[in-house]
Design a protein around this motif. Structure first.
Motif, PDB file in Angstrom:
ATOM      1  N   LEU A  56       3.389  -6.923  59.943  1.00  0.00           N
ATOM      2  CA  LEU A  56       3.897  -5.405  60.081  1.00  0.00           C
ATOM      3  C   LEU A  56       4.850  -5.141  58.762  1.00  0.00           C
ATOM      4  O   LEU A  56       4.426  -3.759  58.235  1.00  0.00           O
ATOM      5  CB  LEU A  56       4.836  -5.230  61.351  1.00  0.00           C
ATOM      6  N   HIS A  60       3.777  -2.030  56.197  1.00  0.00           N
ATOM      7  CA  HIS A  60       5.059  -1.021  56.005  1.00  0.00           C
ATOM      8  C   HIS A  60       5.187  -0.693  54.701  1.00  0.00           C
ATOM      9  O   HIS A  60       5.186   0.215  54.167  1.00  0.00           O
ATOM     10  CB  HIS A  60       6.157  -1.414  56.667  1.00  0.00           C
ATOM     11  N   MET A  99       6.105   4.612  61.317  1.00  0.00           N
ATOM     12  CA  MET A  99       6.280   2.989  60.784  1.00  0.00           C
ATOM     13  C   MET A  99       7.582   2.665  60.563  1.00  0.00           C
ATOM     14  O   MET A  99       8.047   1.696  60.671  1.00  0.00           O
ATOM     15  CB  MET A  99       5.348   3.061  59.318  1.00  0.00           C
ATOM     16  N   VAL A 103       7.819  -0.945  62.812  1.00  0.00           N
ATOM     17  CA  VAL A 103       7.794  -2.237  62.011  1.00  0.00           C
ATOM     18  C   VAL A 103       9.260  -2.782  62.464  1.00  0.00           C
ATOM     19  O   VAL A 103       9.390  -3.826  62.829  1.00  0.00           O
ATOM     20  CB  VAL A 103       7.575  -2.021  60.653  1.00  0.00           C
ATOM     21  N   ALA A 181       5.675   0.396  69.392  1.00  0.00           N
ATOM     22  CA  ALA A 181       5.719  -1.294  69.049  1.00  0.00           C
ATOM     23  C   ALA A 181       5.978  -2.059  70.346  1.00  0.00           C
ATOM     24  O   ALA A 181       5.578  -2.960  70.496  1.00  0.00           O
ATOM     25  CB  ALA A 181       6.651  -1.281  67.896  1.00  0.00           C
ATOM     26  N   HIS A 189       4.510 -10.607  70.931  1.00  0.00           N
ATOM     27  CA  HIS A 189       5.711 -11.035  70.035  1.00  0.00           C
ATOM     28  C   HIS A 189       6.305 -12.352  70.886  1.00  0.00           C
ATOM     29  O   HIS A 189       6.991 -13.164  70.187  1.00  0.00           O
ATOM     30  CB  HIS A 189       6.537  -9.787  69.870  1.00  0.00           C
TER      31      HIS A 189
END
Length: 196
Positions: A56, A60, A99, A103, A181, A189
């Motif tokens: 990510l 970005h 973003m 991120v 996210a 994650h």
């Protein structure tokens, strides 16, 4: 993975910095990548990030470099999206701010879990969202300071495109990005954090 990110970013910096629309704007827009890259290398040995976080961060950085090359209001793919969607302005700036939440939400989440000892759950989500919004507000204050310092040259950096609510939209897009996210990537994650 960090080596791949570095090579991609070096190529991106070379291409975007070759003949940017405005050199000062380019420097300001790519500055976060120029700061992040050495930090990633310094901390990689004792605190490697998950592959998700690094991927990510890589994306970005490329978003920043493209925005820096043209200025956010002039990115060609933004004009294509503007025409396709019938928008009043080039939406690339909105993507950049999305973003800016998407991120950092994963990076902050990782830091809070691994360094802060927080467990996944509602409190962690609220803290990540609040931190992302704080980062966005800080960035807007930096943009304000740059606009005051640069005077007429600030329009390229700010990319407001005549929108008096641009600052509020920027922060909202960051918050939406952070929430997306967390909703979309939390499970993946958690698995990657568990594997470290």
């Amino acid at each position: 993975m960090l080596l791949a990110l570095t090579l991609v970013w070096l190529a991106g910096l070379a291409v975007s910095g070759w003949q940017p629309f405005d050199r000062a704007t380019w420097v300001m827009e790519v500055a976060p990548a120029l700061i992040a890259l050495p930090l990633l290398w310094v901390t990689a040995g004792r605190f490697p990030l998950t592959r998700l976080a690094l991927a990510l961060i890589a994306v970005h950085g490329l978003v920043l470099m493209l925005g820096g090359a043209y200025t956010y209001a002039r990115v060609p793919i933004g004009f294509a999206a503007q025409d396709l969607l019938g928008l009043a302005r080039n939406p690339y700036d909105r993507l950049g701010h999305f973003m800016q939440g998407f991120v950092p939400a994963i990076v902050l989440r990782e830091l809070l879990i691994r360094l802060g000892g927080l467990r996944p759950g509602k409190l962690l989500m609220v803290l990540v969202l609040a931190c992302c919004l704080a980062v966005s507000a800080t960035y807007e204050l930096i943009e304000f300071g740059a606009a005051q310092t640069m005077g007429q040259g600030a329009e390229a950096f700010l990319g407001t495109q005549g929108d008096m609510w641009d600052t509020q939209w920027d922060m909202l897009m960051c918050l939406i990005g952070a929430a997306c996210a967390l909703v979309l990537l939390t499970r993946v994650h958690d698995q990657q954090i568990g594997a470290l």
